[in-house]
Scaffold this active site. Structure first.
Site, short mmCIF file in Angstrom:
data_model
loop_
_atom_site.label_atom_id
_atom_site.label_comp_id
_atom_site.label_asym_id
_atom_site.label_seq_id
_atom_site.Cartn_x
_atom_site.Cartn_y
_atom_site.Cartn_z
N GLU A 81 0.80 -1.22 0.00
CA GLU A 81 0.00 0.00 0.00
C GLU A 81 0.84 1.28 0.00
OE1 GLU A 81 -2.57 -0.59 3.34
OE2 GLU A 81 -4.03 -1.76 2.19
N GLU A 112 7.20 -21.75 7.74
CA GLU A 112 7.71 -20.86 8.79
C GLU A 112 8.78 -21.52 9.65
OE1 GLU A 112 5.09 -20.93 12.71
OE2 GLU A 112 3.86 -20.39 10.97
#
Length: 272
Positions: A81, A112
């Site tokens: 963004e 992960e």
């Protein structure tokens, strides 16, 4: 390292399946209200981290967010963004998630848990001492993040973190830790809830304050935003009209000619 994961403790509520929808919503909302207060308690930590981000970016560095699952996705969202909101290059703020692009939409099993992939992902971007790396992990234990931060420290790359358990390995590893302790989740262990909200609030603070300090906001307006749709073009026209004495048609022409609100305003003043 032994420490208490409050994000994994039993919910303050039980028998959730027996609650009416209205009760569920009221109780979730009650828990959510505690998150901004938890963030407020660590504003000094957030300030230290943000100041370091600003320092690195002002010298031409980049900001990297690293995480897995919800934490990784939040970093990717905030990074993605920044260009449309503030008009910065896409490579200035980069979100990395364990498991890569696939993991943004679909969980990648055991991604992960890799102790090497995080640093490998950073190396693909030619990470250097000019850059800044922030690890995001509600638990504060994610190996993908933890070992990448350790490698950064060894290579004199500044590190920060956003975690939701006090005294976690990731917080202790990073140079500029932020520990927003939100307590047990409404659904036990579901850190996409309060922990995720806390991380999003902190990310908003870091990126917005940084971009303002880099001169990407004028007054309170996004004068460098990308004009990627009609709504934003209309907003840009109104911004121009609020700054200089032109009608909507003239503002639209200035915006079309110069490509950004800032450039349009500067061009108008330059011609006067």
């Amino acid at each position: 390292m032994s420490f208490t994961k409050t994000t994994e403790q039993d919910s303050n509520y039980n028998g959730l399946e027996n609650m009416a929808v209205s009760e569920l919503l009221q109780n979730i909302n009650a828990e959510d209200k505690t998150v901004p207060l938890a963030v407020e308690k660590v504003l000094p930590q957030i300030e230290k981290l943000t100041q370091e981000v600003i320092r690195q970016l002002k010298q031409g560095g980049r900001l990297f967010y690293m995480g897995a699952g919800t934490s990784g996705r939040l970093g990717v969202v905030d990074a993605s963004e920044c260009p449309p909101t503030f008009g910065v290059p896409h490579g200035m703020v980069i979100g990395l998630i364990a498991g890569g692009e696939t993991a943004i939409r679909k969980a990648v099993e055991f991604a992960e848990d890799s102790p090497t992939q995080g640093w490998a992902d950073l190396q693909e971007h030619a990470i250097s001492e000019k850059d800044m790396v922030i690890g995001i992990a509600a638990s504060g234990t994610t190996p993908y993040v933890l070992h990448a931060l350790e490698a950064c420290n060894k290579n004199n790359i500044p590190t920060g973190s956003i975690t939701c358990n006090a005294g976690s390995p990731i917080a202790k590893t990073s140079k500029f830790p932020v520990e927003v302790v939100v307590g047990p989740e409404f659904v036990t262990g579901s850190s996409r809830m309060k922990a995720g909200t806390a991380q999003k609030l902190v990310l908003n603070m870091i990126s917005t304050a940084t971009m303002i300090q880099l001169g990407k906001v004028k007054g309170n307006k996004m004068v460098d935003m990308q004009l990627s749709n009609d709504k934003l073009v209309d907003r840009g026209i109104r911004m121009i009209q609020s700054e200089i004495p032109v009608d909507a048609q003239e503002a639209a022409q200035l915006l079309k000619n110069h490509g950004s609100v800032r450039a349009a305003i500067n061009a108008y003043h330059g011609n006067k």
